[in-house]
Design a protein around this motif. Sequence first.
Motif, PDB file in Angstrom:
ATOM      1  N   ASP A  45      -1.313   4.746  -7.767  1.00 56.48           N
ATOM      2  CA  ASP A  45      -1.083   6.062  -8.357  1.00 56.48           C
ATOM      3  C   ASP A  45      -0.454   7.050  -7.369  1.00 56.48           C
ATOM      4  OD1 ASP A  45      -3.530   5.882  -6.982  1.00 56.48           O
ATOM      5  OD2 ASP A  45      -4.481   7.452  -8.180  1.00 56.48           O
ATOM      6  N   GLU A  46      -0.317   6.664  -6.110  1.00 53.79           N
ATOM      7  CA  GLU A  46       0.347   7.502  -5.112  1.00 53.79           C
ATOM      8  C   GLU A  46       1.772   7.030  -4.804  1.00 53.79           C
ATOM      9  OE1 GLU A  46      -1.876   8.477  -1.578  1.00 53.79           O
ATOM     10  OE2 GLU A  46      -3.763   8.529  -2.684  1.00 53.79           O
ATOM     11  N   CYS A  47       2.236   6.014  -5.519  1.00 54.03           N
ATOM     12  CA  CYS A  47       3.590   5.491  -5.301  1.00 54.03           C
ATOM     13  C   CYS A  47       4.603   6.592  -5.613  1.00 54.03           C
ATOM     14  CB  CYS A  47       3.835   4.277  -6.197  1.00 54.03           C
ATOM     15  SG  CYS A  47       5.473   3.557  -6.000  1.00 54.03           S
ATOM     16  N   PRO A  48       5.517   6.902  -4.685  1.00 52.39           N
ATOM     17  CA  PRO A  48       6.527   7.936  -4.935  1.00 52.39           C
ATOM     18  C   PRO A  48       7.405   7.592  -6.132  1.00 52.39           C
ATOM     19  CG  PRO A  48       6.475   7.337  -2.618  1.00 52.39           C
ATOM     20  CD  PRO A  48       5.632   6.332  -3.347  1.00 52.39           C
ATOM     21  N   GLN A  49       7.957   8.612  -6.764  1.00 59.14           N
ATOM     22  CA  GLN A  49       8.837   8.408  -7.915  1.00 59.14           C
ATOM     23  C   GLN A  49      10.121   7.681  -7.537  1.00 59.14           C
ATOM     24  OE1 GLN A  49       9.046  12.573  -9.340  1.00 59.14           O
ATOM     25  NE2 GLN A  49       8.591  11.641 -11.326  1.00 59.14           N
ATOM     26  N   CYS A  81       0.846  -1.191   0.000  1.00 61.54           N
ATOM     27  CA  CYS A  81       0.000   0.000   0.000  1.00 61.54           C
ATOM     28  C   CYS A  81       0.882   1.241   0.000  1.00 61.54           C
ATOM     29  CB  CYS A  81      -0.933   0.013   1.202  1.00 61.54           C
ATOM     30  SG  CYS A  81      -2.081   1.424   1.158  1.00 61.54           S
ATOM     31  N   HIS A  82       0.550   2.173  -0.897  1.00 61.36           N
ATOM     32  CA  HIS A  82       1.319   3.407  -1.052  1.00 61.36           C
ATOM     33  C   HIS A  82       0.565   4.639  -0.560  1.00 61.36           C
ATOM     34  CE1 HIS A  82       4.133   1.212  -3.600  1.00 61.36           C
ATOM     35  NE2 HIS A  82       3.112   0.748  -4.282  1.00 61.36           N
ATOM     36  N   ALA A  96       9.648   1.778  -7.307  1.00 67.04           N
ATOM     37  CA  ALA A  96       8.529   1.099  -7.954  1.00 67.04           C
ATOM     38  C   ALA A  96       8.737  -0.396  -7.789  1.00 67.04           C
ATOM     39  CB  ALA A  96       8.456   1.465  -9.431  1.00 67.04           C
ATOM     40  N   LEU A  97       7.648  -1.123  -7.686  1.00 66.82           N
ATOM     41  CA  LEU A  97       7.728  -2.578  -7.567  1.00 66.82           C
ATOM     42  C   LEU A  97       7.679  -3.205  -8.954  1.00 66.82           C
ATOM     43  CD1 LEU A  97       5.312  -3.091  -4.553  1.00 66.82           C
ATOM     44  CD2 LEU A  97       7.809  -3.096  -4.543  1.00 66.82           C
ATOM     45  N   SER A  98       8.548  -4.163  -9.183  1.00 62.78           N
ATOM     46  CA  SER A  98       8.568  -4.848 -10.468  1.00 62.78           C
ATOM     47  C   SER A  98       7.565  -5.990 -10.459  1.00 62.78           C
ATOM     48  CB  SER A  98       9.978  -5.376 -10.760  1.00 62.78           C
ATOM     49  OG  SER A  98      10.343  -6.340  -9.804  1.00 62.78           O
ATOM     50  N   GLY A  99       7.328  -6.541 -11.597  1.00 60.91           N
ATOM     51  CA  GLY A  99       6.444  -7.692 -11.706  1.00 60.91           C
ATOM     52  C   GLY A  99       5.109  -7.331 -12.324  1.00 60.91           C
ATOM     53  N   MET A 141       6.290   2.154   1.734  1.00 63.86           N
ATOM     54  CA  MET A 141       5.039   1.427   1.532  1.00 63.86           C
ATOM     55  C   MET A 141       4.843   0.427   2.667  1.00 63.86           C
ATOM     56  SD  MET A 141       6.174  -1.173  -1.479  1.00 63.86           S
ATOM     57  CE  MET A 141       7.748  -0.459  -1.905  1.00 63.86           C
ATOM     58  N   PHE A 142       3.590   0.070   2.922  1.00 64.31           N
ATOM     59  CA  PHE A 142       3.287  -0.984   3.887  1.00 64.31           C
ATOM     60  C   PHE A 142       3.084  -2.266   3.089  1.00 64.31           C
ATOM     61  CE2 PHE A 142       0.071  -3.623   6.052  1.00 64.31           C
ATOM     62  CZ  PHE A 142       0.781  -3.910   7.209  1.00 64.31           C
TER      63      PHE A 142
END
Length: 142
Positions: free
Chosen positions: A113-117, A31-32, A120-123, A43-44
């Motif tokens: 859409d709130e993930c900081p720049q 969660c972001h 990022a998580l791959s996959g 992130m949690f």
Amino acid sequence: MGDAAQTLHGRCLCGAVTLTVQTENPRLRACHCDMCRQHTSGMFISVDTLPGTLDVQGPAQSFASSEWAERGFCGTCGSTLWYGTVHDGVRHPAAGLFEGTALGEMTLEFFADECPQGYALSGDHQKLSTEETIAMFTGDDA
């Protein structure tokens, strides 16, 4: 039900709180949202568990962070323990408390859409927007 249930044993950073839970597959969810990032400084990430199997022992405390959620933490060291939904009492334990859960598959991101720049998580997994996440937790599909 696919895989056989397995027991995970976890603990907070200082060891005052211990957790035991059952899972069929230690899949991960991230969660972001602003509150998760404020609570964890990132992130949690929670681990998927079988409902009603989480047992928490020790000085665990919780904080009502919104109308629909609570966040658990160790009363001694402050380690993040869970994110819980108030309407059903379900607690989603922090993956980092359990040895080996980092090997679990990432299956879902909330507030993608709130993930900081900065990361990022791959996959190839499901990524819900803020609107989709809120609809899921509140039951409002409008």
